[in-house]
Design an enzyme around this catalytic site. Structure first.
Site, short mmCIF file in Angstrom:
data_model
loop_
_atom_site.label_atom_id
_atom_site.label_comp_id
_atom_site.label_asym_id
_atom_site.label_seq_id
_atom_site.Cartn_x
_atom_site.Cartn_y
_atom_site.Cartn_z
N THR A 33 -12.43 8.29 8.35
CA THR A 33 -13.88 8.31 8.57
C THR A 33 -14.68 7.95 7.34
O THR A 33 -15.70 7.28 7.41
CB THR A 33 -14.30 9.71 9.06
OG1 THR A 33 -13.70 9.94 10.33
CG2 THR A 33 -15.81 9.82 9.23
N THR A 70 -8.99 12.63 8.09
CA THR A 70 -8.73 14.08 8.06
C THR A 70 -7.70 14.51 9.12
O THR A 70 -7.03 15.52 8.95
CB THR A 70 -10.03 14.87 8.30
OG1 THR A 70 -10.61 14.46 9.54
CG2 THR A 70 -11.00 14.66 7.17
N ASP A 71 -7.58 13.73 10.22
CA ASP A 71 -6.78 14.21 11.36
C ASP A 71 -5.34 14.57 10.98
O ASP A 71 -4.81 15.57 11.43
CB ASP A 71 -6.77 13.16 12.48
CG ASP A 71 -8.14 13.03 13.14
OD1 ASP A 71 -9.02 13.87 12.85
OD2 ASP A 71 -8.33 12.09 13.93
N1 ASP Z 1 -10.04 9.93 13.08
C1 ASP Z 1 -10.36 10.04 11.66
C2 ASP Z 1 -9.06 9.93 10.89
O1 ASP Z 1 -8.35 10.88 10.79
C3 ASP Z 1 -11.05 11.31 11.38
C4 ASP Z 1 -11.42 11.53 9.92
O2 ASP Z 1 -11.16 10.79 9.04
O3 ASP Z 1 -12.05 12.57 9.70
O4 ASP Z 1 -8.77 8.87 10.37
#
Ligand code: ASP
Length: 355
Positions: free
Chosen positions: A21, A97-98
């Site tokens: 993200t 983050t995932d």
């Molecule tokens: N879908 C994103 C990822 O994990 C979410 C994020 O970065 O917070 O790449």
């Protein structure tokens, strides 16, 4: 003891952008967030120039949503760090983050003898958005990767920095899909807290015992499964998982302090799988606390079936540790022995008090 002061010398930092993200932009037609290039990200953080450190960058091409990160991506990151290890004081990895906790856990095992900071961070809102959390996270992660005391890095381990806390990577889980404060290390204290100052809790920080050169590892075995128990789970579900062809290890998420339904069919299926050489590791579905199979009869029966304790491990850490150990061709018995030890601070063994 806490340390606030850091050497003010310029540090050389390698910033590795894998995606997530933090660098995404909104598709004008669909409103969906899509990965974008690194230049876009850097344009939005002119503050990086003011930090006083020399920052080189390298990016995954194309950048990945972390849902698409896999063991090959971990090997790619290890290779980048290994190839550049002597040139830089520290490494910052921008990551979605995932699956960040899986990556942090895997890297902690794959970077043996690490004695430089490897700090993962990302954000919940893209860096181009007004209320982004990405800027703070990125800037503080760089400060931490650059921090030294008496010429030595303060945090020579794989960590996640998010919102205010620096956490040992292999102790973390993502706990919120919305909040800026998205990660927790429930079973191990934070290594640093970033407020007005960055306060390091140096007693909690892992330091490699020997000063051997970095030993990068690239061998991982993906024949691992996660079996999450629930009241009413059927024999068909358990049987189909335990009979996956080639399966070597199972992380079994149990109730409370490591308890499972005491029905005969379940215990028999688990014992049969263990007898076939499958290593079954018991971790708790609770966020906080440890497996103690001696505590209740329902846990004790699992011991009888040959299930081993995962102590206070996260699922993320247990999965990647099994991949790492089986990847090195260890026998089931050797894997069990290593699962019973803390390799890099990922579990607390009760007899030792802390890992
Ligand atoms: N879908 C994103 C990822 O994990 C979410 C994020 O970065 O917070 O790449």
């Amino acid at each position: 003891m806490t340390v606030n002061s850091i050497d003010s010398q310029k540090a050389l930092i390698l910033l590795i952008y894998t995606g997530g993200t933090i660098g995404m932009i909104e598709n004008q037609e669909t409103g969906v967030l899509e990965t974008f290039n690194f230049q876009h990200l850097l344009q939005h953080v002119p503050e990086l120039k003011k930090l006083g450190h020399k920052i080189d960058t390298i990016q995954f091409n194309p950048p990945l949503d972390s849902a698409d990160i896999n063991p090959d991506s971990w090997m790619k990151i290890v290779k980048i760090i290994s190839d550049n290890y002597n040139k830089y004081d520290g490494f910052v990895i921008l990551h979605g983050t995932d699956t960040m906790s899986y990556t942090a856990s895997a890297l902690s095992f794959m970077l043996e003898n690490l004695n430089k900071p490897v700090i993962l961070t990302g954000s919940q809102l893209p860096i181009g958005m007004l209320r982004t959390d990405g800027k703070e996270n990125l800037i503080t992660a760089i400060e931490i990767a650059a921090a030294k005391e008496n010429g030595l890095p303060i945090v020579p381990e794989v960590c996640i920095f998010f919102e205010n806390d620096l956490m040992r990577g292999n102790r973390t889980s993502k706990i919120s899909a919305d909040n800026f404060n998205a990660f927790r290390s429930y079973n191990y204290p934070a290594l640093a807290h970033a407020g007005v100052y960055i306060k390091y809790d140096t007693v909690q920080i892992y330091h490699a015992v020997s000063r051997k050169p970095l030993k990068p590892h690239y061998l991982l075995d993906q024949n691992i499964a996660v079996l999450k128990l629930f009241p009413g789970i059927s024999p068909q579900v358990v049987e189909s998982i335990l009979n996956i062809p080639g399966l070597k290890g199972v992380v079994m998420e149990t109730f409370g302090s490591g308890n499972a339904p005491s029905c005969d069919w379940l215990l028999k299926m688990l014992k049969d799988a263990v007898d076939r050489g499958i290593v079954i590791v018991n971790v708790t579905q609770c966020s906080v606390g440890s497996v103690e199979m001696h505590r209740y009869e329902t846990g004790h029966k699992l011991l009888g079936a040959g299930v081993i304790s995962g102590y206070d491990s996260t699922t993320e850490s247990a999965v990647t540790k099994l991949m790492f150990l089986f990847g090195h061709g260890l026998s089931p018995e050797e894997v069990k022995e290593h699962m019973n030890c803390s390799l890099i601070g990922e579990i607390t063994i009760p007899e030792l008090g802390r890992s």
